[in-house]
Design a protein around this motif. Structure first.
Motif, PDB file in Angstrom:
ATOM      1  N   VAL A  60      -1.476  -4.855   0.193  1.00 21.74           N
ATOM      2  CA  VAL A  60      -1.795  -5.872   1.195  1.00 21.74           C
ATOM      3  C   VAL A  60      -0.716  -5.982   2.267  1.00 21.74           C
ATOM      4  CG1 VAL A  60      -2.194  -8.351   1.549  1.00 21.74           C
ATOM      5  CG2 VAL A  60      -3.231  -7.190  -0.406  1.00 21.74           C
ATOM      6  N   ARG A  61       0.531  -5.807   1.897  1.00 22.93           N
ATOM      7  CA  ARG A  61       1.614  -6.039   2.861  1.00 22.93           C
ATOM      8  C   ARG A  61       1.551  -5.063   4.041  1.00 22.93           C
ATOM      9  NH1 ARG A  61       6.614  -6.593   1.436  1.00 22.93           N
ATOM     10  NH2 ARG A  61       6.486  -6.670  -0.843  1.00 22.93           N
ATOM     11  N   GLY A  62       2.214  -5.423   5.116  1.00 23.63           N
ATOM     12  CA  GLY A  62       2.307  -4.543   6.272  1.00 23.63           C
ATOM     13  C   GLY A  62       1.105  -4.619   7.186  1.00 23.63           C
ATOM     14  N   SER A  63       0.616  -3.447   7.591  1.00 25.66           N
ATOM     15  CA  SER A  63      -0.451  -3.387   8.594  1.00 25.66           C
ATOM     16  C   SER A  63      -1.754  -4.011   8.101  1.00 25.66           C
ATOM     17  CB  SER A  63      -0.701  -1.926   9.000  1.00 25.66           C
ATOM     18  OG  SER A  63      -1.076  -1.160   7.881  1.00 25.66           O
ATOM     19  N   ARG A  64      -2.031  -3.894   6.802  1.00 24.58           N
ATOM     20  CA  ARG A  64      -3.276  -4.459   6.294  1.00 24.58           C
ATOM     21  C   ARG A  64      -3.252  -5.987   6.377  1.00 24.58           C
ATOM     22  NH1 ARG A  64      -5.868  -3.472   0.282  1.00 24.58           N
ATOM     23  NH2 ARG A  64      -7.735  -4.746   0.561  1.00 24.58           N
ATOM     24  N   LEU A  65      -2.132  -6.582   6.053  1.00 28.07           N
ATOM     25  CA  LEU A  65      -2.014  -8.035   6.132  1.00 28.07           C
ATOM     26  C   LEU A  65      -2.210  -8.506   7.562  1.00 28.07           C
ATOM     27  CD1 LEU A  65       0.483 -10.313   4.319  1.00 28.07           C
ATOM     28  CD2 LEU A  65       0.387 -10.418   6.807  1.00 28.07           C
ATOM     29  N   LYS A  66      -1.556  -7.840   8.502  1.00 27.66           N
ATOM     30  CA  LYS A  66      -1.677  -8.229   9.909  1.00 27.66           C
ATOM     31  C   LYS A  66      -3.108  -8.035  10.402  1.00 27.66           C
ATOM     32  CE  LYS A  66       0.568  -7.694  14.388  1.00 27.66           C
ATOM     33  NZ  LYS A  66      -0.677  -7.794  15.138  1.00 27.66           N
ATOM     34  N   GLN A  67      -3.761  -6.980   9.937  1.00 28.43           N
ATOM     35  CA  GLN A  67      -5.148  -6.721  10.337  1.00 28.43           C
ATOM     36  C   GLN A  67      -6.066  -7.851   9.866  1.00 28.43           C
ATOM     37  OE1 GLN A  67      -6.771  -3.183   8.608  1.00 28.43           O
ATOM     38  NE2 GLN A  67      -8.776  -3.417   9.577  1.00 28.43           N
TER      39      GLN A  67
ATOM     40  N   PRO B 217       2.590 -13.331  10.073  1.00 32.29           N
ATOM     41  CA  PRO B 217       2.598 -12.088   9.290  1.00 32.29           C
ATOM     42  C   PRO B 217       3.880 -11.869   8.496  1.00 32.29           C
ATOM     43  CG  PRO B 217       1.630 -11.699  11.431  1.00 32.29           C
ATOM     44  CD  PRO B 217       2.158 -13.100  11.461  1.00 32.29           C
ATOM     45  N   ASP B 218       5.024 -12.151   9.101  1.00 28.28           N
ATOM     46  CA  ASP B 218       6.295 -11.930   8.398  1.00 28.28           C
ATOM     47  C   ASP B 218       6.451 -12.890   7.221  1.00 28.28           C
ATOM     48  OD1 ASP B 218       6.975  -9.884  10.116  1.00 28.28           O
ATOM     49  OD2 ASP B 218       8.063 -11.210  11.494  1.00 28.28           O
ATOM     50  N   MET B 219       6.173 -14.178   7.463  1.00 28.52           N
ATOM     51  CA  MET B 219       6.305 -15.159   6.391  1.00 28.52           C
ATOM     52  C   MET B 219       5.243 -14.940   5.314  1.00 28.52           C
ATOM     53  SD  MET B 219       8.205 -17.559   5.286  1.00 28.52           S
ATOM     54  CE  MET B 219       9.104 -18.270   6.693  1.00 28.52           C
TER      55      MET B 219
ATOM     56  N   THR C 104       4.022 -12.082   4.445  1.00 27.47           N
ATOM     57  CA  THR C 104       4.488 -10.925   3.677  1.00 27.47           C
ATOM     58  C   THR C 104       5.563 -11.346   2.683  1.00 27.47           C
ATOM     59  OG1 THR C 104       3.977  -9.382   5.462  1.00 27.47           O
ATOM     60  CG2 THR C 104       5.587  -8.661   3.822  1.00 27.47           C
ATOM     61  N   ASP C 105       6.501 -12.156   3.139  1.00 27.49           N
ATOM     62  CA  ASP C 105       7.607 -12.586   2.281  1.00 27.49           C
ATOM     63  C   ASP C 105       7.155 -13.448   1.117  1.00 27.49           C
ATOM     64  OD1 ASP C 105       9.340 -11.237   3.929  1.00 27.49           O
ATOM     65  OD2 ASP C 105       9.971 -13.030   5.053  1.00 27.49           O
ATOM     66  N   THR C 106       6.008 -14.109   1.256  1.00 20.52           N
ATOM     67  CA  THR C 106       5.541 -15.025   0.213  1.00 20.52           C
ATOM     68  C   THR C 106       4.330 -14.490  -0.551  1.00 20.52           C
ATOM     69  OG1 THR C 106       4.196 -16.213   1.856  1.00 20.52           O
ATOM     70  CG2 THR C 106       6.406 -17.086   1.402  1.00 20.52           C
ATOM     71  N   LEU C 107       4.013 -13.221  -0.390  1.00 21.08           N
ATOM     72  CA  LEU C 107       2.833 -12.655  -1.069  1.00 21.08           C
ATOM     73  C   LEU C 107       2.921 -12.765  -2.590  1.00 21.08           C
ATOM     74  CD1 LEU C 107       1.669  -9.420   0.807  1.00 21.08           C
ATOM     75  CD2 LEU C 107       0.364 -11.509   0.368  1.00 21.08           C
ATOM     76  N   GLY C 108       4.144 -12.819  -3.112  1.00 16.90           N
ATOM     77  CA  GLY C 108       4.305 -12.953  -4.562  1.00 16.90           C
ATOM     78  C   GLY C 108       3.823 -14.280  -5.104  1.00 16.90           C
ATOM     79  N   VAL C 109       3.598 -15.246  -4.218  1.00 19.93           N
ATOM     80  CA  VAL C 109       3.012 -16.515  -4.645  1.00 19.93           C
ATOM     81  C   VAL C 109       1.505 -16.353  -4.839  1.00 19.93           C
ATOM     82  CG1 VAL C 109       2.669 -18.950  -4.040  1.00 19.93           C
ATOM     83  CG2 VAL C 109       4.799 -17.784  -3.398  1.00 19.93           C
ATOM     84  N   LEU C 110       0.902 -15.506  -4.011  1.00 22.54           N
ATOM     85  CA  LEU C 110      -0.551 -15.326  -4.024  1.00 22.54           C
ATOM     86  C   LEU C 110      -0.996 -14.221  -4.970  1.00 22.54           C
ATOM     87  CD1 LEU C 110      -3.262 -16.182  -2.619  1.00 22.54           C
ATOM     88  CD2 LEU C 110      -2.854 -14.303  -1.024  1.00 22.54           C
ATOM     89  N   LEU C 111      -0.258 -13.114  -4.974  1.00 22.79           N
ATOM     90  CA  LEU C 111      -0.619 -11.951  -5.785  1.00 22.79           C
ATOM     91  C   LEU C 111       0.425 -11.747  -6.879  1.00 22.79           C
ATOM     92  CD1 LEU C 111      -1.599  -9.588  -2.823  1.00 22.79           C
ATOM     93  CD2 LEU C 111      -3.151 -10.936  -4.266  1.00 22.79           C
ATOM     94  N   LYS C 112      -0.018 -11.353  -8.051  1.00 23.40           N
ATOM     95  CA  LYS C 112       0.873 -11.300  -9.203  1.00 23.40           C
ATOM     96  C   LYS C 112       1.158  -9.889  -9.707  1.00 23.40           C
ATOM     97  CE  LYS C 112       0.821 -15.748  -9.024  1.00 23.40           C
ATOM     98  NZ  LYS C 112       1.966 -16.479  -8.466  1.00 23.40           N
ATOM     99  N   TYR C 113       0.707  -8.895  -8.982  1.00 22.34           N
ATOM    100  CA  TYR C 113       0.976  -7.507  -9.369  1.00 22.34           C
ATOM    101  C   TYR C 113       1.566  -6.764  -8.177  1.00 22.34           C
ATOM    102  CZ  TYR C 113      -1.620  -8.368 -13.643  1.00 22.34           C
ATOM    103  OH  TYR C 113      -2.031  -8.882 -14.852  1.00 22.34           O
TER     104      TYR C 113
END
Length: 317
Positions: A291-298, A271-273, A275-284
């Motif tokens: 997506v980050r935080g609780s939703r990503l972990k869920q 989850p932490d990594m 979150t840190d790399t979401l900018g590779v997947l999402l561009k806005y």
């Protein structure tokens, strides 16, 4: 003895077309292979529509690579005109020619006006290049993101795609000896006129299902662990099933994320990594914040709950 310069033969069946794509690492379904096969055999442009990042442009690159043809790319944008897309005259060279003629005492203006509009002063842009003969065979002509160009340029393409010719007032009509292999892509930011679509075979390139996307990632990012690959694909598929993102991630972003996490020696989604790399997947930024935080972990927890055998829990550190 075969001629090394002879153009490569076109695939003679749907199965061969599918093998041609697969051999170059492009994972395609039979529907795409069918329409591509028909486009090649019938000599008709292939109009590919779909969201950004689903692999439309890659098809032209694969054809160029596997058939041994030159790839000529016309990247469309707002304000694209004939000078950038088709041709323009080399004005500095023409001025030099005029001054040299004047210095030599050549006063025949009729002859001079003809000489400065010879082929040697013509700067050929992608459309004109695509009509030229080649020892390798007709090139692959990629007209990329046509929807970004103006409707006036779209109308100009009608002559090119109908007769494979271009008219230059000073030289006349230049016609291709053999039609190029034309691939047109659009992200559907606006509708393309029916008159142009009628000249093409059409195919909608959709996001792949989980099974095909998994195969794509395994093919393109072989260094990623099986667990990481499976979790990334499952994560992306869940994101695409939701409708509150401004821009859903394409296959290109899935591959980038798998490559990035593999480079960071991740063997599963942390989850932490992630979150840190979401900018590779999402561009806005708005999408990243959703997506980050609780939703990503869920989402990660749901993936592992749905497939506990494949998606193993994270090792303790």
């Amino acid at each position: 003895m075969s001629d090394p310069h002879a153009p490569a033969a076109l695939p003679s069946s749907i199965e061969q077309t599918l093998q041609l794509l697969t051999g170059a690492g492009y994972v395609a379904d039979r529907a795409l292979a069918t329409v591509l096969h028909l486009s090649l055999r019938m000599g008709r442009p292939l109009f590919l529509e779909g969201e950004a990042g689903v692999g439309k442009t890659e098809i032209a690159k694969v054809l160029s690579q596997t058939l041994g043809r030159d790839l000529i790319r016309l990247q469309c944008y707002e304000g694209l005109d004939l000078a950038a897309a088709v041709y323009e005259w080399n004005y500095p060279a023409q001025m030099v020619e005029i001054r040299v003629s004047e210095a030599a005492g050549d006063t025949d203006h009729t002859s001079l006006s003809k000489s400065i509009f010879e082929d040697r002063f013509l700067i050929k842009r992608p459309v004109l290049q695509a009509l030229e003969p080649s020892l390798k065979g007709p090139p692959v002509f990629l007209i990329d993101e046509l929807d970004r160009a103006d409707e006036a340029f779209e109308a100009f393409l009608l002559e090119v795609l109908s007769e494979y010719q271009v008219t230059i007032p000073e030289l006349g009509t230049i016609k291709a000896e053999e039609p190029p292999i034309v691939i047109i892509t659009t992200n559907r930011t606006r509708e393309i006129h029916d008159a142009l679509k009628r000249r093409c075979l059409y195919h909608w390139v959709d996001y792949p299902n989980a099974e095909r996307e998994l195969e794509i990632v395994r093919t393109k990012v072989p260094g990623a662990s099986d667990v990481l690959t499976g979790e990334i694909v499952a994560f992306v598929q869940k994101l695409r099933a939701e409708d509150d993102l401004f821009k859903q991630p394409g296959v290109a972003e899935t591959l980038d994320w798998a490559t990035a996490l593999s480079e960071l020696n991740e063997i599963a989604l942390d989850p932490d990594m992630a979150t840190d790399t979401l900018g590779v997947l999402l561009k806005y930024q708005d999408d990243i914040e959703r997506v980050r935080g609780s939703r990503l972990k869920q989402i990660i927890d749901e993936i592992r709950k749905e497939d506990p055998n494949k998606a193993q829990p994270m090792p303790m550190v």
